[in-house]
Design a protein around this motif. Structure first.
Motif, PDB file in Angstrom:
ATOM      1  N   GLY A   1     -11.323  -6.116  -8.489  1.00 44.38           N
ATOM      2  CA  GLY A   1     -10.551  -4.942  -8.148  1.00 44.38           C
ATOM      3  C   GLY A   1      -9.024  -5.180  -8.578  1.00 44.38           C
ATOM      4  O   GLY A   1      -8.684  -6.469  -9.009  1.00 44.38           O
ATOM      5  N   HIS A   2      -8.144  -4.434  -8.198  1.00 43.65           N
ATOM      6  CA  HIS A   2      -6.780  -4.727  -8.385  1.00 43.65           C
ATOM      7  C   HIS A   2      -5.960  -4.260  -7.009  1.00 43.65           C
ATOM      8  O   HIS A   2      -6.353  -3.241  -6.224  1.00 43.65           O
ATOM      9  CB  HIS A   2      -6.168  -3.780  -9.396  1.00 43.65           C
ATOM     10  CG  HIS A   2      -6.669  -3.889 -10.607  1.00 43.65           C
ATOM     11  ND1 HIS A   2      -6.264  -5.024 -11.530  1.00 43.65           N
ATOM     12  CD2 HIS A   2      -7.875  -3.355 -11.390  1.00 43.65           C
ATOM     13  CE1 HIS A   2      -6.992  -5.078 -12.466  1.00 43.65           C
ATOM     14  NE2 HIS A   2      -8.001  -4.007 -12.589  1.00 43.65           N
ATOM     15  N   VAL A   3      -5.186  -5.088  -6.388  1.00 45.21           N
ATOM     16  CA  VAL A   3      -4.423  -4.977  -5.184  1.00 45.21           C
ATOM     17  C   VAL A   3      -3.042  -4.979  -5.598  1.00 45.21           C
ATOM     18  O   VAL A   3      -2.522  -5.825  -6.260  1.00 45.21           O
ATOM     19  CB  VAL A   3      -4.807  -5.989  -3.949  1.00 45.21           C
ATOM     20  CG1 VAL A   3      -3.765  -5.811  -2.939  1.00 45.21           C
ATOM     21  CG2 VAL A   3      -6.155  -5.922  -3.780  1.00 45.21           C
ATOM     22  N   LEU A   4      -2.022  -4.034  -4.985  1.00 48.38           N
ATOM     23  CA  LEU A   4      -0.638  -4.174  -5.231  1.00 48.38           C
ATOM     24  C   LEU A   4       0.182  -4.066  -3.934  1.00 48.38           C
ATOM     25  O   LEU A   4      -0.425  -2.996  -3.176  1.00 48.38           O
ATOM     26  CB  LEU A   4      -0.370  -2.805  -6.110  1.00 48.38           C
ATOM     27  CG  LEU A   4       1.132  -2.842  -6.609  1.00 48.38           C
ATOM     28  CD1 LEU A   4       1.377  -3.721  -7.550  1.00 48.38           C
ATOM     29  CD2 LEU A   4       1.252  -1.711  -7.478  1.00 48.38           C
ATOM     30  N   GLY A   5       0.945  -5.035  -3.813  1.00 42.78           N
ATOM     31  CA  GLY A   5       1.766  -4.634  -2.616  1.00 42.78           C
ATOM     32  C   GLY A   5       3.146  -4.166  -2.929  1.00 42.78           C
ATOM     33  O   GLY A   5       3.925  -4.734  -3.802  1.00 42.78           O
ATOM     34  N   VAL A   6       3.813  -3.345  -2.401  1.00 44.13           N
ATOM     35  CA  VAL A   6       4.935  -2.545  -2.853  1.00 44.13           C
ATOM     36  C   VAL A   6       5.871  -2.373  -1.462  1.00 44.13           C
ATOM     37  O   VAL A   6       5.626  -2.052  -0.415  1.00 44.13           O
ATOM     38  CB  VAL A   6       4.896  -0.930  -3.237  1.00 44.13           C
ATOM     39  CG1 VAL A   6       6.026  -0.354  -3.749  1.00 44.13           C
ATOM     40  CG2 VAL A   6       3.747  -1.057  -4.433  1.00 44.13           C
ATOM     41  N   ASP A   7       7.346  -2.820  -1.629  1.00 42.81           N
ATOM     42  CA  ASP A   7       8.142  -2.942  -0.578  1.00 42.81           C
ATOM     43  C   ASP A   7       9.511  -2.641  -1.174  1.00 42.81           C
ATOM     44  O   ASP A   7       9.743  -3.408  -2.388  1.00 42.81           O
ATOM     45  CB  ASP A   7       8.088  -4.301   0.149  1.00 42.81           C
ATOM     46  CG  ASP A   7       8.779  -4.018   1.662  1.00 42.81           C
ATOM     47  OD1 ASP A   7       7.883  -3.670   2.641  1.00 42.81           O
ATOM     48  OD2 ASP A   7      10.026  -4.149   1.499  1.00 42.81           O
ATOM     49  N   LEU A   8      10.505  -2.091  -0.547  1.00 45.80           N
ATOM     50  CA  LEU A   8      11.725  -1.905  -1.104  1.00 45.80           C
ATOM     51  C   LEU A   8      12.567  -3.156  -0.824  1.00 45.80           C
ATOM     52  O   LEU A   8      13.740  -3.111  -1.511  1.00 45.80           O
ATOM     53  CB  LEU A   8      12.385  -0.616  -0.199  1.00 45.80           C
ATOM     54  CG  LEU A   8      13.845  -0.157  -0.682  1.00 45.80           C
ATOM     55  CD1 LEU A   8      13.445   0.349  -1.980  1.00 45.80           C
ATOM     56  CD2 LEU A   8      14.363   0.813   0.512  1.00 45.80           C
TER      57      LEU A   8
ATOM     58  N   LEU B   1     -10.730   2.632   4.846  1.00 46.01           N
ATOM     59  CA  LEU B   1     -10.764   3.027   3.553  1.00 46.01           C
ATOM     60  C   LEU B   1     -12.000   3.340   2.608  1.00 46.01           C
ATOM     61  O   LEU B   1     -11.995   3.929   1.695  1.00 46.01           O
ATOM     62  CB  LEU B   1      -9.592   2.296   2.877  1.00 46.01           C
ATOM     63  CG  LEU B   1      -8.300   2.446   3.276  1.00 46.01           C
ATOM     64  CD1 LEU B   1      -7.367   1.345   2.495  1.00 46.01           C
ATOM     65  CD2 LEU B   1      -7.635   3.547   2.932  1.00 46.01           C
ATOM     66  N   ARG B   2     -12.753   2.391   3.024  1.00 44.30           N
ATOM     67  CA  ARG B   2     -14.091   2.358   2.310  1.00 44.30           C
ATOM     68  C   ARG B   2     -13.974   2.137   0.852  1.00 44.30           C
ATOM     69  O   ARG B   2     -14.582   3.036  -0.100  1.00 44.30           O
ATOM     70  CB  ARG B   2     -15.063   3.782   2.656  1.00 44.30           C
ATOM     71  CG  ARG B   2     -15.364   3.638   4.171  1.00 44.30           C
ATOM     72  CD  ARG B   2     -15.694   5.211   4.607  1.00 44.30           C
ATOM     73  NE  ARG B   2     -15.694   5.286   5.945  1.00 44.30           N
ATOM     74  CZ  ARG B   2     -15.784   6.369   6.561  1.00 44.30           C
ATOM     75  NH1 ARG B   2     -15.750   7.537   5.940  1.00 44.30           N
ATOM     76  NH2 ARG B   2     -15.778   6.573   7.884  1.00 44.30           N
ATOM     77  N   LEU B   3     -13.332   1.224   0.457  1.00 47.80           N
ATOM     78  CA  LEU B   3     -13.035   0.982  -1.039  1.00 47.80           C
ATOM     79  C   LEU B   3     -14.333   0.282  -1.663  1.00 47.80           C
ATOM     80  O   LEU B   3     -14.957  -0.523  -1.020  1.00 47.80           O
ATOM     81  CB  LEU B   3     -11.911   0.161  -1.188  1.00 47.80           C
ATOM     82  CG  LEU B   3     -10.427   0.694  -0.667  1.00 47.80           C
ATOM     83  CD1 LEU B   3      -9.477  -0.227  -0.551  1.00 47.80           C
ATOM     84  CD2 LEU B   3      -9.923   1.984  -1.493  1.00 47.80           C
ATOM     85  N   ALA B   4     -14.510   0.760  -3.057  1.00 47.08           N
ATOM     86  CA  ALA B   4     -15.645   0.242  -3.674  1.00 47.08           C
ATOM     87  C   ALA B   4     -15.148  -1.183  -4.309  1.00 47.08           C
ATOM     88  O   ALA B   4     -14.175  -1.307  -4.883  1.00 47.08           O
ATOM     89  CB  ALA B   4     -16.288   1.007  -4.534  1.00 47.08           C
ATOM     90  N   PRO B   5     -16.124  -2.188  -4.503  1.00 45.91           N
ATOM     91  CA  PRO B   5     -15.742  -3.209  -5.535  1.00 45.91           C
ATOM     92  C   PRO B   5     -15.388  -2.690  -6.642  1.00 45.91           C
ATOM     93  O   PRO B   5     -15.822  -1.711  -7.450  1.00 45.91           O
ATOM     94  CB  PRO B   5     -17.325  -4.048  -5.385  1.00 45.91           C
ATOM     95  CG  PRO B   5     -18.099  -3.637  -4.344  1.00 45.91           C
ATOM     96  CD  PRO B   5     -17.349  -2.066  -4.002  1.00 45.91           C
ATOM     97  N   GLY B   6     -14.141  -3.340  -7.290  1.00 40.80           N
ATOM     98  CA  GLY B   6     -13.572  -3.091  -8.482  1.00 40.80           C
ATOM     99  C   GLY B   6     -12.705  -2.009  -8.388  1.00 40.80           C
ATOM    100  O   GLY B   6     -12.036  -1.212  -9.028  1.00 40.80           O
ATOM    101  N   GLY B   7     -12.558  -1.419  -7.151  1.00 38.85           N
ATOM    102  CA  GLY B   7     -11.365  -0.338  -6.728  1.00 38.85           C
ATOM    103  C   GLY B   7      -9.971  -0.831  -7.083  1.00 38.85           C
ATOM    104  O   GLY B   7      -9.624  -2.065  -7.210  1.00 38.85           O
ATOM    105  N   ARG B   8      -9.203  -0.121  -6.947  1.00 38.63           N
ATOM    106  CA  ARG B   8      -7.462  -0.417  -7.082  1.00 38.63           C
ATOM    107  C   ARG B   8      -6.864   0.344  -5.692  1.00 38.63           C
ATOM    108  O   ARG B   8      -7.004   1.412  -5.449  1.00 38.63           O
ATOM    109  CB  ARG B   8      -6.924   0.576  -8.108  1.00 38.63           C
ATOM    110  CG  ARG B   8      -7.475   0.211  -9.504  1.00 38.63           C
ATOM    111  CD  ARG B   8      -7.419   1.175 -10.461  1.00 38.63           C
ATOM    112  NE  ARG B   8      -8.171   2.477 -10.219  1.00 38.63           N
ATOM    113  CZ  ARG B   8      -8.447   3.520 -10.857  1.00 38.63           C
ATOM    114  NH1 ARG B   8      -7.683   3.535 -12.073  1.00 38.63           N
ATOM    115  NH2 ARG B   8      -9.044   4.534 -10.537  1.00 38.63           N
TER     116      ARG B   8
END
Length: 332
Positions: A217-224, A187-194
């Motif tokens: 940065g911010h991390v979100l886990g989504v599940d039903l 994904l090559r996410l940068a520091p501080g990414g979402r």
């Protein structure tokens, strides 16, 4: 015609009472948010299943005040928009102590708990016994419940399937951790990414996502499935980000609010993958050696066309012996 309709409704009520009794013996049913409608005496069974104390001596008073919907009924998934109950419907007069968190939806003077909701999908209506003459309000309620069940059928099936498996999910798939880390790296996410992990299950990708975006940065886990999120929290995933119960095709996020979205084992299980792709792109791992055919959504040509239609470009596609990965980026 109405009498015939009510006969069918009454048969449905008899079946429903038995179904509630059988279903509530399974502790996973309410956790999985399987829709339940308990009527009359069945409401005691529902309340007991949720830990309430149920009395057994009805009040012999002859006065029967009218049942009225509460303010909370106006925003309830089943009761919102319903007409007032028929004046001739007699209120229940036996004691009932509802568990904490129950929402009272119908009440009357002296007997406050005439209808209630437990959690997100279990309703009890005490003033509708099984044996009723034809009543427009009762028919309306049953029709509304049938509509609600149909609308939630797919989500119900998903939650029921994964709720039973949530406790063992982490251990069963622990061997996939290296593949998840490798896929997240793409994904090559940068520091501080979402970053968002869609269909996160027990959140196995969240540590790797956190490592990429760093402490700012911010991390979100989504599940039903709430049971999966509970298991994720038990395994410490809240140290890496937030957990949210939501439909991954209707994300509670503004447009263009994230830098990278990861999903594993999700896209080909959705009823409308194109609708999902209009909101997110996928980095995927582990096809488990399953071969692709020409109709498979994840065959390269099919996936590329679906992504292009939804506004994405397939930047990487790998179907190797040990892993499967596709990386998509927004089309400029």
């Amino acid at each position: 015609m109405r009498s015939s309709t009510w006969s069918g409704r009454r048969l449905f009520l008899s079946w429903l009472s038995a179904a509630v009794a059988d279903g509530l013996r399974d502790p996973h049913a309410m956790i999985a948010q399987v829709p339940v409608l308990a009527l009359g005496p069945g409401t005691g069974l529902l309340a007991r299943a949720a830990g309430a104390a149920v009395g057994s001596r009805p009040d012999p008073a002859a006065v029967r005040p009218p049942v009225e919907l509460t303010r909370a009924a106006g925003s309830d998934p089943l009761f919102a928009g319903a007409t007032p109950p028929s004046a001739g419907l007699p209120p229940a007069r036996d004691p009932l102590e509802l568990p904490a968190g129950a929402v009272v939806l119908a009440s009357c003077d002296g007997y406050p708990e005439q209808a209630f909701r437990l959690g997100a999908s279990a309703w009890g209506v005490r003033f509708l016994p099984q044996e009723l003459p034809p009543d427009p309000w009762a028919e309306q309620l049953l029709g509304r419940f049938a509509t609600l069940v149909a609308a939630r059928a797919e989500h119900t099936a998903t939650r029921a399937f994964f709720t039973r498996r949530a406790d063992a999910w982490e251990e069963r798939f622990a061997h996939q951790a290296p593949a998840y880390e490798a896929a997240v790296a793409r994904l090559r996410l940068a520091p501080g990414g979402r970053a968002v992990d869609l269909g996160c299950g027990t959140g196995r990708a969240m540590p790797a996502l956190r490592a990429q975006v760093g402490p700012d940065g911010h991390v979100l886990g989504v599940d039903l499935t709430p049971a999966m999120l509970t298991a994720a929290a038990r395994h410490g995933r809240t140290r890496h980000g937030y957990l949210v119960a939501a439909d991954c095709t209707r994300l509670p996020l503004p447009r263009a609010s994230v830098d990278g979205i990861f999903s594993a084992g999700l896209l080909d299980h959705l009823p409308d993958p194109s609708a999902a792709l209009r909101e997110w792109a996928a980095g995927r791992t582990a096809r488990h050696g399953r071969s692709l055919d020409t109709d498979d959504l994840l065959a390269e040509g099919n996936l590329r066309r679906a992504l292009e239609t939804a506004g994405w470009h397939l930047a990487e596609y790998e179907d190797a012996a040990g892993h499967f990965l596709a990386r998509a980026v927004p089309r400029s």
